[in-house]
Each structure stands twice: as C-alpha cells, then as structure tokens.
Motif scaffolding. Structure first.
Motif, PDB file in Angstrom:
ATOM      1  N   PHE A   7       0.832  -1.196   0.000  1.00 45.16           N
ATOM      2  CA  PHE A   7       0.000   0.000   0.000  1.00 45.16           C
ATOM      3  C   PHE A   7       0.872   1.252   0.000  1.00 45.16           C
ATOM      4  N   ASP A   8       0.373   2.301  -0.652  1.00 42.99           N
ATOM      5  CA  ASP A   8       1.101   3.566  -0.672  1.00 42.99           C
ATOM      6  C   ASP A   8       0.915   4.299   0.653  1.00 42.99           C
ATOM      7  N   ASN A   9       1.416   5.528   0.728  1.00 42.67           N
ATOM      8  CA  ASN A   9       1.348   6.306   1.966  1.00 42.67           C
ATOM      9  C   ASN A   9       0.010   6.995   2.180  1.00 42.67           C
ATOM     10  N   GLY A  10      -0.895   6.836   1.235  1.00 46.28           N
ATOM     11  CA  GLY A  10      -2.248   7.328   1.429  1.00 46.28           C
ATOM     12  C   GLY A  10      -2.481   8.746   0.961  1.00 46.28           C
ATOM     13  N   VAL A  11      -3.746   9.037   0.701  1.00 44.05           N
ATOM     14  CA  VAL A  11      -4.199  10.372   0.311  1.00 44.05           C
ATOM     15  C   VAL A  11      -5.215  10.836   1.343  1.00 44.05           C
ATOM     16  N   ARG A  12      -5.001  12.012   1.913  1.00 37.41           N
ATOM     17  CA  ARG A  12      -5.914  12.548   2.919  1.00 37.41           C
ATOM     18  C   ARG A  12      -7.073  13.263   2.236  1.00 37.41           C
ATOM     19  N   VAL A  13      -8.304  12.929   2.646  1.00 37.97           N
ATOM     20  CA  VAL A  13      -9.496  13.551   2.068  1.00 37.97           C
ATOM     21  C   VAL A  13     -10.390  14.049   3.196  1.00 37.97           C
ATOM     22  N   SER A  14     -11.181  15.064   2.900  1.00 36.17           N
ATOM     23  CA  SER A  14     -12.026  15.687   3.923  1.00 36.17           C
ATOM     24  C   SER A  14     -13.390  15.036   4.035  1.00 36.17           C
ATOM     25  N   ASN A  15     -13.859  14.418   2.952  1.00 38.16           N
ATOM     26  CA  ASN A  15     -15.211  13.859   2.918  1.00 38.16           C
ATOM     27  C   ASN A  15     -15.158  12.335   2.819  1.00 38.16           C
ATOM     28  N   PRO A  16     -16.258  11.657   3.160  1.00 39.78           N
ATOM     29  CA  PRO A  16     -16.270  10.189   3.128  1.00 39.78           C
ATOM     30  C   PRO A  16     -16.491   9.627   1.726  1.00 39.78           C
ATOM     31  N   PHE A  17     -15.784  10.172   0.762  1.00 37.53           N
ATOM     32  CA  PHE A  17     -15.822   9.642  -0.600  1.00 37.53           C
ATOM     33  C   PHE A  17     -14.581  10.125  -1.333  1.00 37.53           C
ATOM     34  N   HIS A  18     -14.241   9.409  -2.400  1.00 36.83           N
ATOM     35  CA  HIS A  18     -13.023   9.736  -3.136  1.00 36.83           C
ATOM     36  C   HIS A  18     -13.129   9.149  -4.534  1.00 36.83           C
ATOM     37  N   THR A  19     -12.721   9.905  -5.532  1.00 34.82           N
ATOM     38  CA  THR A  19     -12.722   9.450  -6.922  1.00 34.82           C
ATOM     39  C   THR A  19     -11.294   9.460  -7.447  1.00 34.82           C
ATOM     40  N   LEU A  20     -10.925   8.421  -8.171  1.00 30.92           N
ATOM     41  CA  LEU A  20      -9.578   8.372  -8.729  1.00 30.92           C
ATOM     42  C   LEU A  20      -9.600   7.700 -10.091  1.00 30.92           C
ATOM     43  N   LYS A  21      -8.587   7.992 -10.865  1.00 32.74           N
ATOM     44  CA  LYS A  21      -8.459   7.432 -12.206  1.00 32.74           C
ATOM     45  C   LYS A  21      -7.646   6.147 -12.129  1.00 32.74           C
ATOM     46  N   ILE A  22      -8.027   5.155 -12.938  1.00 40.51           N
ATOM     47  CA  ILE A  22      -7.323   3.875 -12.944  1.00 40.51           C
ATOM     48  C   ILE A  22      -6.918   3.503 -14.358  1.00 40.51           C
ATOM     49  N   GLU A  23      -6.045   2.530 -14.436  1.00 42.04           N
ATOM     50  CA  GLU A  23      -5.603   2.004 -15.726  1.00 42.04           C
ATOM     51  C   GLU A  23      -6.216   0.627 -15.927  1.00 42.04           C
ATOM     52  N   PRO A  24      -6.904   0.388 -17.026  1.00 40.08           N
ATOM     53  CA  PRO A  24      -7.480  -0.941 -17.271  1.00 40.08           C
ATOM     54  C   PRO A  24      -6.401  -2.025 -17.261  1.00 40.08           C
ATOM     55  N   GLY A  25      -6.801  -3.228 -16.832  1.00 40.62           N
ATOM     56  CA  GLY A  25      -5.882  -4.352 -16.817  1.00 40.62           C
ATOM     57  C   GLY A  25      -5.101  -4.513 -15.529  1.00 40.62           C
ATOM     58  N   ILE A  26      -5.363  -3.668 -14.526  1.00 41.68           N
ATOM     59  CA  ILE A  26      -4.638  -3.717 -13.254  1.00 41.68           C
ATOM     60  C   ILE A  26      -5.642  -3.825 -12.110  1.00 41.68           C
ATOM     61  N   VAL A  27      -5.362  -4.705 -11.141  1.00 37.91           N
ATOM     62  CA  VAL A  27      -6.205  -4.823  -9.957  1.00 37.91           C
ATOM     63  C   VAL A  27      -5.761  -3.780  -8.932  1.00 37.91           C
ATOM     64  N   TYR A  28      -6.705  -2.970  -8.491  1.00 42.99           N
ATOM     65  CA  TYR A  28      -6.454  -1.962  -7.462  1.00 42.99           C
ATOM     66  C   TYR A  28      -7.136  -2.394  -6.164  1.00 42.99           C
ATOM     67  N   SER A  29      -6.454  -2.166  -5.049  1.00 45.72           N
ATOM     68  CA  SER A  29      -7.032  -2.457  -3.739  1.00 45.72           C
ATOM     69  C   SER A  29      -6.993  -1.196  -2.884  1.00 45.72           C
ATOM     70  N   PHE A  30      -7.964  -1.091  -1.967  1.00 48.38           N
ATOM     71  CA  PHE A  30      -8.095   0.125  -1.163  1.00 48.38           C
ATOM     72  C   PHE A  30      -8.457  -0.218   0.280  1.00 48.38           C
ATOM     73  N   LYS A  31      -7.926   0.584   1.185  1.00 54.44           N
ATOM     74  CA  LYS A  31      -8.379   0.570   2.572  1.00 54.44           C
ATOM     75  C   LYS A  31      -8.431   2.016   3.045  1.00 54.44           C
ATOM     76  N   VAL A  32      -9.279   2.274   4.032  1.00 54.45           N
ATOM     77  CA  VAL A  32      -9.531   3.642   4.489  1.00 54.45           C
ATOM     78  C   VAL A  32      -9.396   3.695   6.005  1.00 54.45           C
ATOM     79  N   THR A  33      -8.804   4.763   6.495  1.00 56.11           N
ATOM     80  CA  THR A  33      -8.770   5.020   7.930  1.00 56.11           C
ATOM     81  C   THR A  33      -9.424   6.364   8.219  1.00 56.11           C
TER      82      THR A  33
END
Length: 596
Positions: A258-284
C-alpha cells in the motif's frame, strides 16, 4: 528466532516470545540494566529490567532529572499482567490495580507525590470496567487497588501501576480474554486512560482516535476509467471526542504494498485507474487524536475487453474466540470444533485444550497441548475480495468492483446493476459471542431481502462459506430462504481428520486447510449441503461423497453455492479454474459445471 545465547544456545523461539530481559539486551540497554543479577537469575532480571529500562530511557529528563540516561521524557509506566485465581460459580475475577507509595519517602524522581500512581491505577480500573460492561454482556469486576511493594511499581522513577487485567486461570474471564473484540475494547480502554492521565497532567483537553469506518464500497465512476469510493465514519458511543474529521485512502496496485495514502475531507473519493490492473483500497479515519484501525480491504479491476461485470460482496468480518464448552460438568475451548478467528493472526495459543473437567478447576482444568507454540496462527485478513478478484481477472473478460455487506444491506449498493454477484462468507456465522452489538449472521434479514430481489430480477449469484447451512438451520424462515431461493439445504457438518480437506469436482481435486497454520485461516468443520428441486451437486468432499457445492440453473436466475470458502482453496491455479467454471456457467449455460 531468538538470538541471545544462554547456556551456549539460543531459545529457538521467535523473539517476541522471549522475556523482557532478552528484549532489553537486544535493544542495546547497558549491562547493569538487563543483568543486575550478573546472569545468575534471569527471572529476577526479567522482572526488574522493565523498570530499569524505563529509568535509563528517562534518565536526565524533567521526569527523572538526577539519574543518568537518554533523556527521553517518559511520564508514566503501566505493566499489563494477567492474574491467577479461579472461581467455581462462573463469575468473573476481573481487574486488579497495584501501586506503591511507601518508597523513597513517598516521592517520585521529579518530586511528585507517589500517590500519583494510585490516581493512575484508578483511571485504568474505572475505564476498563466502564467500557467492558458497556460493550459486552458481562458483569466485569473491578477488584481492589493494592498499595503493595512490587518491583514494577516501586522501582520506576515515574508514576507507575500494574494492571492485572483478568485471571488466566478462570473460565469466565478467559471466555472474554480469547475474544479479539475484547482485546480491542480492553486495549482501547487502557489507551484512553493513558491519554486522559497525561493530558490532565498538562491541563490539556484530550481527543481519542476514531473507530474504523464502515459501509465501504467501490464502484465504477461516471467518467471513463475512474473509480468512486465511499464509506461512513463511525461515532464512538463510549467516547464523544472520537469523531472522525478526515480520512486517509490507501491504494495498492496489483500484489505490491500500500502507498502512503491520500488525505481527504469527505467520506468519498474518486480516482483514475488504468485498465488491466487490480487496485485495492483501505480507508482510515483521522482526527487530532490520531488514526483509526484500517477498514476492510476492497478491490476493483477494469478489464480491457469487458464482457460483463461482477460485484464482490465481502460478508466475512467475523473475529472470534475458539468454540466455547460450557456445561455443568465441562468448561473450556474446543479448538477441534472451531479454533476461532483471530484479527489478522494469533500468537497466544499453546495448543488444543485437553482437560475440560470443572472439578479440576484450579488444578488441571484448561491444560493444553503445545502444538501451536511458535506458530503465528492465520486469521481474518479482511483482504479476500483481492483473492476472488485475482481469479476473476485471470479468467479474462470480466471487470469487478467490491463492497462491504453493510453497503448492500442498507441499499447504498444496488445488486441489480451487476449481472453476477460473488458473496464472500468465509467463516462467518452466529457464534454466541458476548458482545452487545456484534452480529455475524451469514444472511441477515436485510441481506435475504436483497438477494431474493436480485435473484428474482435474473441475477447470477455465487456464495461461498463454511457455515452457510448450519448457521441458517435455526429457524423455518431462514431454511425457507436457503431452500427456496438459493436452492440448498443443510445436511451435516463434515467430521474428518488430517491437516487438509480434499474436494473434488469441476474436473479438479482441491484442498483446503483444516488445522491452524501460518498461511491461511483453517476450515475445521465445513458444512455439507444438499441440492433442492432442480439444483444439482457439482463438488463433493473426497472420500465421503458428501456435497460441497450445488448449482441451480433456472429460467429465471442461477446460483452456485459452495459450503467451503473459495479463498481457502490452497492453489491459485485451482481457484482460477473453479472461478472460470462458475463464470462460464453463469454466462453460457452448463459449460464446465456438471453433476458430481
């Protein structure tokens, strides 16, 4: 492995199982700190090195100004112990606090009155009893506060206390003590007590770190090649300051870290992805008090040549103590029936309990083997959407997103948007835990309604879990759901021996772990299920000819039900082959799925 030689050899144990005396030596403490008895009495050195290390670290600081040391401003010390003692009436022994005032003319190194240690002990005992009673159906006992001459409360230069949390010799205490939820509650209570004490000393208001988020989901965004993540913060009913203020979203690409994370103010987040790659996410969740434990891990993947989409629903969030035996004659924990589900892993078990005789309380009751010493027993990693998703990716042509079961139950994720749904249940089941607010039912009432509507709308549903039959055999309504909608009924619990359980079907022979191990959680007694009506068996347990999976191909919808967890299949190639057969069955008919 341990690397401090004693008597010409090392212990052979992991370093975390060795005593404080060896830990201090390995950490670089001076010889007088860890070997006050010149190597002649390791037990006494182990007891005293804890206080001596505190004093050496804090020496020269404002809290320990006269003693030489490293000048680290340590303000207090708490030693966490378990106690001995037992009861024969199933009552809890509870928590004892210990402090020392009759030493050094009643003063600590900074001139503070030693009764500050009593205040510290009082905070711990009060908070522990309050939080445990509020969280569990247990009359947790606050025992005495002893003003006694103990090394760990006499020698430290700073306010110090011993917290004897519970009795390791008493069944009622250990019924909670083995529960990962109790460990979290007790640990959080101790943390809050320390925070309150230190902030009070400095006339500052304290803020407690938030609880983990819930209702986590990942879906494809409105814009091309984007993902939309959403979740909900959780308020702590026991601590009004533990409100989340911000969140950190961590991302993992493929099998990397996992990377070092992105801090967000609201309980939602949108990001761009590259097809053909599995992305995983966790939130604190984050506030001025710190960062919460992480959420479950969800995954998503956009196929370059998408022909269908799959929704992976993570319904396996159970953590639990081993199976409880509690009869008039016997008491204890049956690891052969259910060794429990640790949070991530467990290093506390020596072996399976051998003596359950209540008449042996205080003697041999609780005696165990030693087969699990040195083993870091695998538990719930909360990372199974990735395992399911990698199999889907390898099959080819399918995209997937994932969500928590709560997101389906409350309607924030609509199943009907996905032609295929994969419901992960792992070791989920109602287990009789003592928590007031924990509910591990495989199919809750709201989930039953959601899955019923999904099937009747023409969906294709994959379900896998070890207790999907037995956990739903407790009422007529639950049985009607599994029999009429999912098309299976409970037969029995599999009783076999050996390290692994064999499964055959779909042209393969597979195995899943049966005993506790370091690689993957054990599936000790999975269910055997029988098909209903026009459903048919497609996998069986080897050597027993008992169904392990059934499939239903109707004109309205299709189901594929596995009474063992998909992610527990040991070989990745086996998981991929099974997933390929299931997806082909959902998409094209019976291809790859035949009556076993």
């Amino acid at each position: 492995m341990g690397n401090i030689a004693r008597g010409g050899q090392v212990s052979g144990l992991p370093r975390y199982l060795e005593g404080a005396r060896y830990s201090a030596q390995w950490a670089g403490m001076p010889y007088p700190v860890y070997a006050g008895y010149k190597g002649q009495n390791d037990l006494s050195d182990d007891i005293n090195v804890r206080s001596r290390t505190i004093n050496y670290l804090s020496g020269g600081s404002v809290f320990n100004p006269k003693e030489p040391g490293l000048g680290v401003p340590l303000e207090m010390s708490m030693a966490l112990h378990s106690d001995a003692g037992f009861r024969t009436d199933d009552r809890i022994v509870g928590t004892l606090g210990i402090y020392t005032t009759h030493f050094n003319d009643g003063k600590l190194a900074a001139g503070t009155n030693r009764y500050a240690s009593r205040d510290l002990a009082d905070l711990f005992l009060t908070r522990l009893q309050q939080d445990i009673r509020s969280t569990f159906n247990a009359d947790w006992t606050r025992r005495s506060m002893w003003n006694r001459n103990y090394s760990e409360t006499r020698l430290p230069a700073v306010p110090s206390t011993i917290v004897e949390l519970l009795s390791h010799q008493n069944f009622a205490d250990m019924r909670l003590g083995h529960d990962p939820k109790f460990k979290f509650t007790a640990s959080r209570a101790l943390y809050k007590s320390i925070l309150q004490y230190i902030c009070t000393q400095h006339n500052k208001e304290y803020v407690v770190q938030p609880l983990p988020v819930h209702n986590f989901s990942v879906r494809f965004g409105k814009k091309k090649n984007t993902l939309e993540l959403s979740w909900q913060g959780v308020d702590d009913p026991l601590e009004p300051t533990a409100t989340p203020r911000e969140y950190i979203v961590y991302t993992r690409i493929g099998r990397g870290g996992f990377d070092n994370g992105v801090r967000v103010s609201n309980p939602f987040h949108t990001l761009k992805i590259e097809p053909g790659i599995v992305y995983s996410f966790k939130v604190t969740a984050v506030n001025r008090g710190g960062e919460s434990f992480p959420s479950e891990i969800l995954a998503a993947y956009k196929s370059k040549h998408e022909k269908a989409r799959v929704l992976i629903i993570n319904g396996f969030d159970r953590i639990s103590s081993p199976a409880v035996i509690n009869t008039p004659d016997e008491a204890g924990f049956d690891l052969t029936k259910d060794p429990g589900v640790p949070y991530l892993y467990d290093i506390s078990l020596c072996g399976s309990q051998l003596n359950f005789d209540r008449k042996e309380a205080g003697k041999r009751l609780g005696e165990s083997g030693n087969e699990y010493e040195r083993i870091k027993i695998a538990g719930n990693t909360f990372d199974y959407p990735f395992i399911h998703g990698k199999a889907i990716q390898t099959v080819g042509g399918y995209s997937f997103t994932s969500c928590s079961d709560e997101a389906v139950e409350n309607g924030s994720v609509a199943l009907e948007e996905y032609p295929i749904a994969d419901y992960i249940l792992g070791l989920e089941k109602t287990d009789g835990n003592l928590s007031r607010a924990t509910y591990y039912k495989t199919f809750s009432s709201s989930m039953q309604r959601a899955l019923t509507a999904y099937c009747r709308s023409g969906g294709n549903l994959l379900v896998s879990g070890a207790y999907i039959g037995s956990d739903m055999n407790d009422s007529q309504g639950n049985r009607e759901f599994t029999q009429n909608i999912l098309k299976y009924r409970f037969d029995s619990s599999l009783q076999v021996s050996g390290e692994h359980i064999g499964i055959q079907g779909l042209g393969r022979i597979l195995s899943i772990p049966r005993l506790p191990n370091e690689r993957a959680y054990p599936v000790t007694t999975p269910d055997c299920i029988r098909p209903m009506a026009t459903a048919f068996p497609v996998m069986t347990y080897t050597g027993r000819n008992l169904p392990a999976a059934v499939a239903y191909k109707g004109n309205d919808y299709r189901t594929f039900i596995m009474s063992f967890p998909f992610e527990s299949i040991r070989e990745e190639a086996g998981r991929t082959a099974v997933m390929a057969s299931i997806l082909h069955f959902f998409s094209t008919g019976n291809a790859g799925v035949h009556r076993e």
